[in-house]
Scaffold this motif. Structure first.
Motif, PDB file in Angstrom:
ATOM      1  N   LYS A 277      -2.641   4.247  11.116  1.00  0.00           N
ATOM      2  CA  LYS A 277      -2.929   3.891  10.016  1.00  0.00           C
ATOM      3  C   LYS A 277      -2.609   2.223   9.851  1.00  0.00           C
ATOM      4  O   LYS A 277      -1.608   1.902  10.309  1.00  0.00           O
ATOM      5  CB  LYS A 277      -2.079   4.698   8.913  1.00  0.00           C
ATOM      6  CG  LYS A 277      -2.483   4.197   7.490  1.00  0.00           C
ATOM      7  CD  LYS A 277      -1.633   5.217   6.619  1.00  0.00           C
ATOM      8  CE  LYS A 277      -1.690   4.827   4.850  1.00  0.00           C
ATOM      9  NZ  LYS A 277      -3.124   4.904   4.583  1.00  0.00           N
TER      10      LYS A 277
ATOM     11  N   TRP B  69       1.395   9.375   3.813  1.00  0.00           N
ATOM     12  CA  TRP B  69       1.162   9.421   5.186  1.00  0.00           C
ATOM     13  C   TRP B  69       2.368   9.978   5.913  1.00  0.00           C
ATOM     14  O   TRP B  69       2.255  10.617   7.037  1.00  0.00           O
ATOM     15  CB  TRP B  69       0.339   8.220   5.671  1.00  0.00           C
ATOM     16  CG  TRP B  69      -0.251   8.333   7.168  1.00  0.00           C
ATOM     17  CD1 TRP B  69      -1.619   8.760   7.252  1.00  0.00           C
ATOM     18  CD2 TRP B  69       0.289   7.778   8.387  1.00  0.00           C
ATOM     19  NE1 TRP B  69      -1.814   8.859   8.797  1.00  0.00           N
ATOM     20  CE2 TRP B  69      -0.705   8.115   9.227  1.00  0.00           C
ATOM     21  CE3 TRP B  69       1.347   7.130   8.591  1.00  0.00           C
ATOM     22  CZ2 TRP B  69      -0.328   7.710  10.576  1.00  0.00           C
ATOM     23  CZ3 TRP B  69       1.891   6.911   9.831  1.00  0.00           C
ATOM     24  CH2 TRP B  69       0.803   6.953  10.694  1.00  0.00           C
TER      25      TRP B  69
ATOM     26  N   ASP C 272       0.807  -1.113   0.103  1.00  0.00           N
ATOM     27  CA  ASP C 272       0.096   0.050  -0.082  1.00  0.00           C
ATOM     28  C   ASP C 272       0.686   1.328   0.027  1.00  0.00           C
ATOM     29  O   ASP C 272       1.572   1.571   0.977  1.00  0.00           O
ATOM     30  CB  ASP C 272      -0.889  -0.124   1.375  1.00  0.00           C
ATOM     31  CG  ASP C 272      -2.060   1.135   1.156  1.00  0.00           C
ATOM     32  OD1 ASP C 272      -1.523   2.037   0.552  1.00  0.00           O
ATOM     33  OD2 ASP C 272      -2.956   0.878   1.831  1.00  0.00           O
ATOM     34  N   GLN C 273       1.032   1.925  -1.276  1.00  0.00           N
ATOM     35  CA  GLN C 273       2.000   3.064  -1.557  1.00  0.00           C
ATOM     36  C   GLN C 273       1.567   4.296  -0.613  1.00  0.00           C
ATOM     37  O   GLN C 273       2.266   5.223  -0.322  1.00  0.00           O
ATOM     38  CB  GLN C 273       2.218   3.003  -2.916  1.00  0.00           C
ATOM     39  CG  GLN C 273       2.852   2.042  -3.586  1.00  0.00           C
ATOM     40  CD  GLN C 273       4.146   1.771  -3.145  1.00  0.00           C
ATOM     41  OE1 GLN C 273       4.913   2.573  -2.464  1.00  0.00           O
ATOM     42  NE2 GLN C 273       4.672   0.518  -3.403  1.00  0.00           N
ATOM     43  N   SER C 274       0.392   4.054  -0.073  1.00  0.00           N
ATOM     44  CA  SER C 274      -0.225   5.509   0.724  1.00  0.00           C
ATOM     45  C   SER C 274       0.496   5.497   2.040  1.00  0.00           C
ATOM     46  O   SER C 274       0.385   6.548   2.672  1.00  0.00           O
ATOM     47  CB  SER C 274      -1.770   5.455   0.766  1.00  0.00           C
ATOM     48  OG  SER C 274      -2.374   4.396   1.772  1.00  0.00           O
ATOM     49  N   CYS C 275       1.238   4.495   2.439  1.00  0.00           N
ATOM     50  CA  CYS C 275       1.969   4.720   3.608  1.00  0.00           C
ATOM     51  C   CYS C 275       3.102   6.131   3.456  1.00  0.00           C
ATOM     52  O   CYS C 275       3.282   6.727   4.254  1.00  0.00           O
ATOM     53  CB  CYS C 275       2.880   3.498   3.873  1.00  0.00           C
ATOM     54  SG  CYS C 275       1.906   2.119   4.192  1.00  0.00           S
TER      55      CYS C 275
END
Ligand code: UDP
Length: 446
Positions: A333, A263, A257-260
Motif C-alpha cells: 500500500k 489496512w 491517510d487514515q486508511s492505513c
C-alpha cells in the motif's frame, strides 16, 4: 487538567515537520502543567491551529517567495527565514509583552521563550525584552554537540578528509565514520554558509537560559555527561516527547491517510514493513524504482509513504511500471502521508525502513520496531550509526539504494534469526524508562 498557573510560555518552532512536532508536544506538556501557550509561527509550513484550540497562534510574515518555499535547499531556506523574520518576530513579541496591548498579557505573565537552536536572532530579541530563552534541541544530543565542532575542525585543517569514503571512526564524533561526516559537511560550495550558520547557532545558544533536549541518559549518556564543557546552563532531558501522557492531537503538516490502519488490521502480527523517509528527503526516479522493486521482490507486505513531489520531476508515483500495484496482489500500500505514530504502534508493523530523522528514530524505539537505516543527510547519519553499531537494533543499507540490497535487508529483518535478535534488543531498550519529566521543577525563569 490542572489549574492554569497564570504564566504564559511563548514557543517559536522552525517551520520544519521535525521541529514542529516536538515543540507542539512540549507545548502540550507545559499546558497540562498549567502554563498558557502562545505559538508564534511563520506563514511557511504554518501549523494547523484548529488542531490545538487551547493554544493562541500568531502568524508572522516570513518573506519567502513561492519558489523559495519549494526549494530543496534547507540551509538556504533557514538562512532566508533568519534574515526575514527578525523584525516581524520582534514586533510580535513586543505586542505580547507590552501591557494593555490587544493580544496582551491577560493570559498571564510571560515566563520565557522556547524556540529552536536554528533561530539565530531570537536570543538577542529575547534579551532586549529581558525574557529568558530556552533552546529546544530536536536532535540527538550527541549530534547537537558534535555538529557544532564542524567549523572548528575545518578551520584546523582536519576536514575535509583525504578519503571521503573512509570507514574509520571520527575520534571526536563517535560512532560516526569519516564517510558519514563527509556527507554531513556537504559540498565545498556549501561549507562557508554552513560553518557560518553553525557558528551562529553555537554563539546564540551559549547565552540562553537552558537547553531542552529530546533525549535521556539511556540514549545519550556520554554527551549529557560532558555537556558542561560547552554549556554552563542547565540541560533538561525530557526523553522522547511523544510518550508523555498528554492528549493526542495532530501537528502534521500533511493530511495523514487514515486508511492505513484498517489496512494494517488485516495483517498478521509483525508482518508488515513500514517505509517512510520523513518530510524532507527526496529521491531520484531511479532510486524510487529501486526501492519499489526491492520491496516487491521481498514478497513481504509493505506500507510505503511517498510524499507528493518527493520523486524528482514527478508529481507522485506515476513512474511505477505499468501493472506494478496489481502485481503486488494486495501486499503493498502506498500513501501520501501516514499517521506514523499509529502505524508504528500497530501490532502488524514489524519493521521500519527509515531515513532516521531523530523523531522517527525515537518513535520507532518507543514502539519497539526494528529499523532498516537509509540515512541521507545531517543528523540522520549519526542516528543510523547508533541504531546499528551501538544499540544494534537495525540493519544499515550503507546508502546502497539497490533493489537486491533492499530485498536482502527486509528479509534479514523480517524473516531471519538476525531479525529476531534485533527485535529482542529493541524490546529491552523500549522497556527502559525513557520518559523523564523535569517539568515539575520548571517555572520558565532563570
Ligand atoms: N511523519 C508522519 N507521517 C509520515 C511521515 C512522517 O506523521 O507519513 C512524522 C513522523 O512521525 C515524525 C516527523 O513526521 O514525527 C518526521 O520527523 P523526523 O525527525 O523523523 O524527520 P524529518 O521529517 O525532520 O526529516
Amino acid at each position: 487538567m490542572e489549574k492554569r498557573n497564570e504564566r504564559q510560555v511563548i514557543l517559536f518552532p522552525l517551520p520544519l515537520q521535525g521541529c514542529i512536532n516536538p515543540i507542539l508536544q512540549l507545548a502540550k506538556i507545559l499546558f497540562s502543567r498549567g502554563f498558557s501557550i502562545t505559538i508564534i509561527h511563520t506563514r511557511f509550513n504554518a501549523p494547523e491551529s484548529s488542531n490545538h484550540p487551547l493554544f493562541t497562534f500568531l502568524q508572522i510574515p516570513d518573506g519567502l517567495s513561492e519558489t523559495e518555499t519549494q526549494s530543496r535547499d534547507v540551509l538556504l531556506q533557514l538562512t532566508l527565514l533568519n534574515n526575514n523574520c527578525e523584525n516581524p518576530f520582534r514586533e510580535c513579541l513586543a505586542k505580547l509583552i507590552k501591557p494593555n496591548s490587544d493580544s496582551g498579557t491577560e493570559e498571564g505573565r510571560i515566563s520565557c521563550l522556547i524556540d529552536d537552536s536554528g533561530w539565530v536572532f531570537t536570543q538577542d530579541v529575547a534579551e532586549s525584552f529581558s525574557l529568558p530563552r530556552f533552546v529546544l534541541c530536536a536532535y540527538k544530543f550527541s549530534f547537537f554537540l558534535g555538529h557544532l565542532l564542524v567549523p572548528q575542525l575545518r578551520r584546523e585543517g582536519f576536514l575535509p578528509f583525504p578519503d571521503s569514503e573512509a570507514e574509520d571512526l571520527v575520534p571526536v564524533f563517535p560512532p560516526l565514520r569519516k564517510k558519514d561526516l563527509s556527507r554531513i559537511m556537504g559540498t565545498t560550495a556549501q561549507s562557508e554558509p554552513l560553518d557560518s550558520y553553525l557558528h551562529k547557532i553555537l554563539e546564540t545558544t551559549k547565552p540562553a537560559s537552558g537547553l531542552i533536549v529530546m533525549s535521556c541518559e539511556e540514549l545519550d549518556q556520554d554527551s549529557l555527561a560532558t555537556s558542561n564543557k560547552v554549556f554552563t546552563f542547565p540541560i533538561f532531558p525530557i526523553g522522547p516527547s511523544h510518550i508523555h501522557d498528554v492528549p493526542a492531537s495532530s501537528s502534521s503538516l500533511f493530511e495523514p491517510d487514515q486508511s492505513c490502519i484498517p489496512w494494517l488490521d488485516k495483517h498478521e502480527t509483525r508482518s508488515v514493513i513500514y517505509v517512510s523517509l520523513g518530510s524532507i528527503v527526496t529521491l531520484s526516479e531511479s532510486e524510487f524504482l529501486e526501492i519499489a522493486c526491492g520491496l516487491r521482490n521481498t514478497n513481504q507486505s509493505f506500507l510505503w509513504v511517498v510524499r507528493p513531489g518527493s520523486v524528482h520531476g514527478k508529481d507522485w508515483i506515476e513512474s511505477l511500471p505499468l501493472g506494478f500495484m496489481e502485481s503486488l496482489e494486495g501486499k503493498g500500500k502506498i500513501v501520501r502521508w501516514a499517521p506514523q505514530l499509529d502505524v508504528l504502534a500497530h501490532k502488524a508493523t514489524g519493521g521500519f525502513l527509515t531515513h532516521n530523522g531523530w523523531n522517527s528514530t525515537l518513535e520507532s524505539i518507543c514502539e519497539g520496531v526494528p529499523m532498516i537505516c537509509l540515512p541521507f543527510v545531517w543528523d540522520q547519519l549519526l542516528n543510523a550509526r547508533f541504531i546499528t553499531d551501538v544499540w544494534r537494533i537495525g540493519i544499515h543499507l550503507e546508502g546502497r539504494i539497490e533493489r537486491r540490497e533492499i530485498e536482502r535487508a527486509v528479509i534479514r529483518l523480517m524473516a531471519e534469526l538476525e531479525g529476531e535478535e534485533i527485535q529482542e534488543r529493541i524490546q529491552v531498550l523500549k522497556d527502559e524508562d525513557l520518559c523523564i519529566i523535569w517539568i515539575e521543577s520548571f517555572n520558565g525563569e532563570e
